[in-house]
Design an enzyme around this catalytic site. Sequence first.
Site, mmCIF file in Angstrom:
data_model
loop_
_atom_site.group_PDB
_atom_site.id
_atom_site.type_symbol
_atom_site.label_atom_id
_atom_site.label_comp_id
_atom_site.label_asym_id
_atom_site.label_seq_id
_atom_site.Cartn_x
_atom_site.Cartn_y
_atom_site.Cartn_z
ATOM 1 C CG ASP A 216 -2.925 1.669 -5.019
ATOM 2 O OD1 ASP A 216 -2.258 2.422 -5.557
ATOM 3 O OD2 ASP A 216 -2.643 0.511 -4.352
ATOM 4 C CE LYS B 173 0.309 -6.792 -8.293
ATOM 5 N NZ LYS B 173 -0.559 -6.660 -7.294
ATOM 6 C CG ASP C 106 0.880 4.423 -7.299
ATOM 7 O OD1 ASP C 106 1.205 4.136 -6.181
ATOM 8 O OD2 ASP C 106 1.106 3.563 -8.166
#
Length: 1204
Positions: A892, A961, A1120
Site C-alpha cells: 500500500d 487522519k 494505490d
Amino acid sequence: MSALRWTRGAAGLGRALSSSGRRRPTSEEGTLSGLCSSRRSSAASPREQDAQKEWGHAELLEVLEARVRQLQAESRSKGKGKKVQMDRPAKGRSSRWSQKLEAEKEMKRKRQEFLDMQQKQTHTLHTEPWIWSRKDLADCLQPSKKGAARSSEEEERRLARALQAALPKLSSCTPASAKAVVVEPNTLFLQQKFLAFFECCACTSNMALAHHVLVTQHKCDKQPLLTLDMYNTVMLGWARQGSFKELVYVFVMLKDAGLSPDLCSYAAALQCMGRRDQDVHIIQRCLKEMVEAGFQPQQIFTDLDLAGDERAAVLRAVLKAEPAFSLPPQAPDPVNTSTLLKEIYAKKGPKSYPKLHLPLETLRDLFDEQLRVELSPCVCIPSVEKAPVMTKEVTEARKTLKTLREQWERELLRVLQQTKATMACQAHEGQPTLYPFLCLLSEEEFVGMLMQVLRVLPAQGEPLLHLAQDLGLRVLNRHLVKQKQVTNHVQKLGQQYSKYLRLLASDTQVETPCLPREYWESLGPLEAPLQQPWSLAVLLHLGKQLAELLVQAVQMPRSLATPATPQGSSHLIPVLYHVYSFRSYRQIGILKPHPAFTQLLETAAEPTLIFETTEVPMLCPPLPWTSPHAGAYLLSSTKLMRAMEGTTQHQHLLKRCAPTQLHGALDALTQLGNCAWRVNGRLLDLVLQIFRDKGCARLGVPPPPSEAPRPAQPQLPPGSSPLQKAELRKELARCLKAAREMHSLRIDSLYRLSLAQHLRNRVFWLPHNMDFRGRTYPCPPYFNHLGSDLARALLEFAEGRPLGPHGLDWLKIHLVNMTGLRKCDSLSMRLAFADEVMEEILDSADNPMTGRKWWMEADEPWQTLACCMEVARAVRSPDPTAYVSHLPIHQDGSCNGLQHYAALGRDSVGAASVNLTPSDLPQDVYREVAAQVEEFRREDAKEGLRVAQVLKGFITRKVVKQTVMTVVYGVTRYGGRLQIEKRLREVSDFPQEFVWEASHYLVRLVFKSLQEMFSSTRAIQHWLTESANLISHAGWPVEWVTPLGIPIIQPYHREAKIQVKGGIQSLTFTSSVDISQKPNTLKQKNGFPPNFIHSLDSSHMMLTALYCYRRGLTFVSVHDCFWTHAADIPVMNEVCREQFVRLHSQPILEDLAKFLEKRFCSASRSLKPSERVLVAKLQETLRSLPETGTFDLEQVMRSTYFFS
C-alpha cells in the site's frame, strides 16, 4: 425472500409514528421509506396482520388518490379490454371519490372509442418530397407530360435531374464553416428524439415510416428541428436497401432545407448507386460535386465507419466511374512512441508474458458458457438467505404468484400490442412516436423484461425517473446484443476468440509472444454493428412508457388485499400505484407496489435473485480492449470510460485521439481484466454461518432486520404530554433510520454472498474500465476486490505460485499489516511479531469461531483470518518454499496523493514525511501532523485559550487522519471540520458541548501544519486551482492529457433542465454534464487539483501493471494498493519504484502548462474583451510555474516503506 423484505418490527415502528399524536404527512412517509430503497430487492414490506386495521383510512385515501391520478394521466388507452371494477372507498368518503372515479371511467370510455375509430382508419405514407423554397428542385421532380404514365427510363431521368440539382454545395455556408448554435435543452431533446426515431426505423426495416415522418416534418417545419444528421440517417437507410428514388427525394429535401451535403450524404448516395449498378454519368456527377464540396473519395474509406457490405457498395460505384481509383494504402501498424512505454512496445528485449493456468479446450468451453449467459435476458442465482419452512401458507403464496404472473404476462402482451397499434397510427400522422423502439425486441422479450422489473421492485417503491432510465438502458443493451446475433457477429466472434485463446492457454504457444490487444488485432478486424447511444432524454421517454404499461396491465384480485371480500368476486385492483414523496427539498414521483402484493412476496419467500448479465463476473477471459467502444464483455456493450448517463464529451475526446495514444490505457485495462479469480470456500462457509444466524456488525456481516433497534416504549399511555410525544417521535425516527441502514447493508451482503456461493469452485474474471481521470474499476458492481474487508477476503487468485525462499515471510508481514498492530515497526520487527503470535495465528486458523478469536480484534478481521489460514497451511506443509499460495499480498502507498505532490515539487521535507526517502522505520505523516497540531495547541493553551485547554490529550492520529488524507484531494476547511467533528463525537469522554468550537479550531491547525510541512504541495495546489479558475471563467471546461496519453476533460457544467412530458408524470431532470452548457466554475476550480493527482496515481498504477505483466507477474490493484503473489512481492516492489521515478522524471508540470497554454491561450474563437483579459492572465499564470526543491527522486528506489 424474507431477507429482502421489510420486517414486522420496522412496520411496527412506522405504525407507532402514526399512532402517537398527529399522523405524519404523506410526503414525510415517502421520504423516510425511500431512504432504504434497493433497486433489486424484491420489496421490503411491513407484514399486515389485519388488513382493515393496518391500512386505516390514511392508507386507503393515499391509494385512492393515487388511482385517481393514474386514471387521469392515462393519455390513451391501448384498445378494447374488459372493464376493471374499482374498489370503492370506505363509507364516509364515498361521494367525492365515487364521483371522480365515475367521471374518469366515462372519460376513459369516450377516449377509447375515439382511438378505436382512429385505428380503423387507413393512413397513406407520403413518399413524394415537399418543396418549400427551391423552384428548380420542384421542377426537376415534375413529369415531362401531365397525367402521362411514367416509364422506368423517364423515371430514371427525372430522378437523375433531381439529384443533379440537389448535389451542388450551397454557397452560403457549409457544415464545417457554419457557426455553432447553442440549442435550448428542450429543443435538443426533440432533435434527439427525431434522430433516435429515424435510427430505430432503419434498424427495424421501417424506412417507409421514417421517410413519411421526415416528409411530414419537413412540410410543417416552421422551426429548424430537422438536422443534417436526420436527413443522412434516412438516406443511409434507403441506401442500404438500394432505393434510389426515395434517396433522391431525401437529398432534394435536404437541399430545400438550406443544408449542404456532407461526406456522409455523398457516401449514402454512392452506396445506393453501387448497390443498383446505377448509370455511370450520375455517379461521375456525384463524385464531381463531392470533390467541389471539398471531399475526396478516399475520405469515405478513411474517415467514416462503414460496414463491410457498405464499403463494398461504395467502392463498386467509385470504380465504375473511375476505373483507375484505388483504395488508400493501409497505414503501417501504428506504434506508441511514449517515452514511458518505450520498453513495453519494443520488439526486442526479454518478455515473460504470463499465461493462464487452464488448457485451451477448457477455455473454449468457458467461452461457450459465457456466451450463453450474455445471450440470455438475465442471470438467476439462488439466494443464500436462510430458506423458509415450507408451510401450507408458503406453498399457497407461491402458487398464487405463479397464477398471477401467467395472467400478467398475457395482459402485458395484450396492452403492449394495443400500445404499438396506437403509436403506429400516431406515427402515420407524422409524429416521432416510440413505435419503432417497441419493434426493436420481440413482444415476448418486452413482457419478460417488465416481469423481471416487477419481481425486483422494492416495497418502498422506486422513483419513476430511476426506473425509466433503467428500463430504457435494458432495451438499448438487449437491442445491441440482438443486432450482433442477426448480423452473424456472434459466429465470427467465436471463431476469432478461439484463435485468441491460443495466446492465453497453458498448453499452447504462439509464434511471437505479444500483448493480448496486439494479438487480437493481428487476427483481423471484427466488425460489430454500429449503433449510436441514445440520449438520456430518449432513454427516459422509452422507459417511462414501459413503466406505464406495467402500471396499466398488472392487477390483482381485491381479495388478496381485503380478506373479507366475498369468494368469487371479480373485482381487480392495481398492483402498482404512482405516488409523490419528498426527497430532501424535491418532490419526486414513485412507483410503489400495493402492500398486499408485497406481503404475498414476503410470504412466498422465493429463493432466487435476478441480475443483469453485466452485473456478474465473466466465466471466460474478457475481450481485450482495442478501442473506446470495443472490449470487456463478449456481446454486452461496455464503455471504456465510465461516466454519468448522458455524458458524451469523454467519448468525443477519446474518438478524436490517435489510436496509439490510448494503447497504454487499453493494455493496462486488458491486463487487469485477465487476472483469474476464485472464491475462498472455507472463509465463505464461515461468513454464511454468521450471515444466516444473526449477523455481526463488528465483523462487517450485517444482522437481519429482526435485529433492528426498537424504542424502549413504542407507545405512550393515553394523556401523554406533547413533549413526551415529540421525544418518542425522535426516538422512533432514529430507530427507523438505523433499521433502514441495516436493511441496505444486509441486501448488499446478500448479493455479494449469493454471487460468491454461485461462483464457488469456479474460475471467473473481472473486466475493468476507467473513470474520466483514468482510475480503474471492475465492471461487475456487487462482487469484486474493490469492496470491503469481507469482499476482499472472499477472493483469491485462481492461479497459485510456490512461495519460494521469501514468500512465507511476506505472508507473515501481510498478516501483521492486516491486523494494524505494528504500523510503525520495521518489516523485520513485524516478521518477528508474527513469529511471536504464531500460536494465536494457528488457533485462529483451526478454530475461527470456537477458539480464542484473536483474528476478530484486527483492523481487517476477515483478511487477517484468510491470511492466518494460508500461513497455517504453509508452515505445516512438508516444504513451505514449495507450498502453492493463492492469497493476494498487498503493498500500500503511504499517503499516495502527498507522495505525488512531494515528487512534483521535489519537496525534501514532504518526501521524508511520506516515505519517499530511505529510513529504518516507516514515517507516519498522520502522526507527524498530529504532533505538530499538538505543539500549536500547547502554545495556545499557555495563552489561556479555552478550547485549546479542553483539547488536551484528545489530539490523536485518528482525529486528524481523514482530513490529512483528503486535503490532497481537495477537501475544503468546511469538509475538514465535519470530518474532525465526527471523530470527536466518537470520543466518549470528550465534552460534547465543545465539539463544534473544537472542530473549527483543529481544522485550522491541521491546514496550518500541512502548509508548513508541505509548502510545495500547497503552492502546486494553488497554481492548479488558479489556472482552472481562469480557464472556466473564460468559458471552457478544464482539459489535460495524462503522461500515458489519456485525454481528460472535467464534466462539470451548469445545470440544464430537460422535461419529458406526458403520461402519469412529466419527468424533469437536470443535467450538469452537457458540454453545450457553460462550465461550473466552482467545481472546475476545486476539482482540478485532486483530479490531476488522481490521473497521476492512475498513470503510475498502469505503468506498474504493464511492466509487471512483461515480467510474468499476476498484478491487480485497488487504486494505490497493489496486489500480487507472495513470491513476486520483491519484483513488484522493484517495478513499482522504477515506474514512479520514471513517471516523475518527466517534466509533468511543464508539459501541463504547455498543453493548457496551447489549448486555451491560442484559441481560434473570437473573444470578448473580458475574456481576452482572462486569457492573458491565464497565460501569465501558466508561465509562472511553482518553484521546486532539491529532492533526489532516485532515493525512492532505496525506500523500503514507499509502498509496503
